[in-house]
Design an enzyme around this catalytic site. Structure first.
Site, PDB file in Angstrom:
ATOM      1  N   SER A 168      -7.893   8.402   5.103  1.00 48.80           N
ATOM      2  CA  SER A 168      -7.072   7.963   6.226  1.00 48.80           C
ATOM      3  C   SER A 168      -7.893   7.117   7.210  1.00 48.80           C
ATOM      4  O   SER A 168      -8.439   6.088   6.835  1.00 48.80           O
ATOM      5  CB  SER A 168      -6.454   9.183   6.909  1.00 48.80           C
ATOM      6  OG  SER A 168      -5.390   8.810   7.758  1.00 48.80           O
ATOM      7  N   ASP A 176      -1.098   9.903   2.454  1.00 50.79           N
ATOM      8  CA  ASP A 176      -2.389  10.071   3.138  1.00 50.79           C
ATOM      9  C   ASP A 176      -3.333  10.981   2.362  1.00 50.79           C
ATOM     10  O   ASP A 176      -2.972  12.102   1.974  1.00 50.79           O
ATOM     11  CB  ASP A 176      -2.109  10.668   4.521  1.00 50.79           C
ATOM     12  CG  ASP A 176      -3.300  10.590   5.449  1.00 50.79           C
ATOM     13  OD1 ASP A 176      -4.408  10.935   5.014  1.00 50.79           O
ATOM     14  OD2 ASP A 176      -3.116  10.197   6.613  1.00 50.79           O
TER      15      ASP A 176
END
Length: 442
Positions: free
Chosen positions: A74, A307
């Site tokens: 991320s 993610d």
């Protein structure tokens, strides 16, 4: 706001580093001809809190450190890719990173389902104000069309375009092959310390430190393929999903890694078994035998990436080799303190903690089984800054940057390279012994 504002925010931390002589200590056995020391760096995800990572990197570079392996999920993956792409490993890059962040249009990354859609931004702003259930439900009705059409509030197109054009293309990176070549540029005068007591273990019998390998992956961007329930490491696993992995734009990997569920539209890619070698890759990934891999069952027709923090928000294990004392350490930096004591007494808290348990479990377990990594990891106290506040004021960005710089000084102050190598020598010996075949006396 300009880069000078960020530099001023780190002045006190840098003054402390210099006064204590932290820029003259040993942190690695791998050096170049200029005396710069080399480490690997893994960074935790945390949305816009990633600004703090830049302060951390800024201080490490000023202490004479440079980076070889770079990894993250991320927000950590965004910083890792930017740091990798800007220049060769021997170059200082934090000043250029600061320029990029100073001009990064974070608020524009909230891009709804189209350029005229303001419902997503309105809902996120309401959510950050911690409203009552009734108001949140009312606002939620306005974004049902986004969720129905995209399985997410925002397209993520503006972020991808910014990363592709303003960061990668601006620095001559268009493909994975180009990025690999840049990261594998061996620094001039690349060598190992002559007085390292672990020299034999580090060299594994070689006469000298080998140059960086152009075929190796010194970047690790972690994403989660929820269609196959797989923790994916890019670019090393790109061949599973792309026919020509060397030609993939590295921004695609990070766009997968930062796809916060619901907040951003997930990234999808068709999966087509193209030949026997490709089929073998999928079979190996799934742990299946020859008769188990059925095209109608596995893999599915498409991958769905969200993610990477869903499965591993702090992938500190990606450069770990248990059988030797490393010639350079893997530093890890987290964007928040680990809070592992929670009073789960409401539905919202149950949902939150179920998600948190999933994204932290693999990383916690690795560090539990490899306690030497506790010597390598620092936590940045990001205070009460909200990780989803993309419309972050300049004062908040500077505060995060300052906190990252201060955390770096604290880490350099306590890190002991000699002690860490002694720990790893004991663990490597134990690992080697455990791998040797045992003689059974009947």
């Amino acid at each position: 706001m300009n880069a000078a504002d960020f530099h001023r925010a780190a002045d006190a931390a840098l003054a402390a580093m210099t006064a204590e002589g932290l820029d003259r200590r040993r942190y690695s056995d791998t050096l170049d001809g200029e005396g710069y020391q080399y480490v690997d760096l893994v960074m935790e995800g945390g949305g816009v809190l990633g600004v703090a990572l830049l302060g951390y990197i800024h201080v490490l570079e000023k202490a004479g450190l440079r980076f070889v392996g770079l990894g993250g999920a991320s927000a950590g993956s965004i910083t890792a890719l930017a740091l990798a792409a800007l220049d060769v490993p021997a170059a200082a890059k934090s000043d250029r990173l600061i320029e990029i962040v100073a001009n990064m249009p974070m608020a524009d990354f909230i891009d709804g389902k189209d350029d005229d859609d303001e419902d997503a931004a309105d809902f996120i702003d309401t959510l950050l104000k911690r409203p009552g259930l009734a108001k949140l439900a009312w606002k939620g009705m306005q974004i049902l069309d986004n969720l129905d059409e995209m399985i997410g509030l925002n397209r993520g197109d503006r972020f991808h375009r910014w990363l592709t054009e303003d960061v990668l293309r601006a620095h001559g990176i268009h493909t994975t092959a180009q990025l690999r070549a840049r990261m594998a540029t061996t620094p001039a005068g690349w060598h190992l310390r002559e007085d390292s007591p672990q020299r034999e273990s580090q060299l594994r019998g070689e006469a000298r430190l080998a140059p960086l390998d152009p075929a190796a992956d010194y970047l690790c961007v972690v994403a989660a393929d929820v269609a196959t329930e797989t923790k994916v490491e890019f670019p090393c696993m790109a061949a599973l999903y792309w026919d020509e992995p060397d030609q993939v734009n590295p921004a695609d990997y990070v766009r997968c890694s930062m796809s916060i569920p619901v907040f951003f539209k997930p990234v999808t890619r068709p999966i087509r078994i193209r030949d026997a070698a490709h089929e073998a890759l999928w079979r190996d990934l799934a742990g299946m035998g020859d008769d188990d891999l059925k095209p109608t069952r596995f893999p599915p027709p498409r991958a769905v990436f969200v993610d990477g923090g869903v499965l591993s928000n702090f992938p500190i294990d990606v450069f770990h080799r248990p059988n030797k004392v490393p010639a350079r350490p893997t530093f890890g930096v987290k964007l928040q303190w680990d809070e592992r004591s929670h009073d789960v007494n409401k539905l919202a808290k149950l949902i939150t903690q179920t998600f948190n348990s999933a994204r932290h479990c693999l990383d916690y377990e690795f560090i539990r089984r490899n306690p030497d990594f506790k010597q390598l990891v620092a936590c940045i106290d990001t205070a009460d800054h909200d990780w989803l506040k993309f419309e972050m004021p300049d004062e908040a960005k500077l505060d995060l940057f300052r906190r990252g710089a201060e955390a770096a000084v604290g880490f350099l102050r306590r890190f002991d390279w000699a002690r860490y190598k002694e720990t790893r020598a004991h663990l490597a010996a134990a690992y080697t012994t455990a791998q040797q075949p045992q003689i059974v006396h009947l």
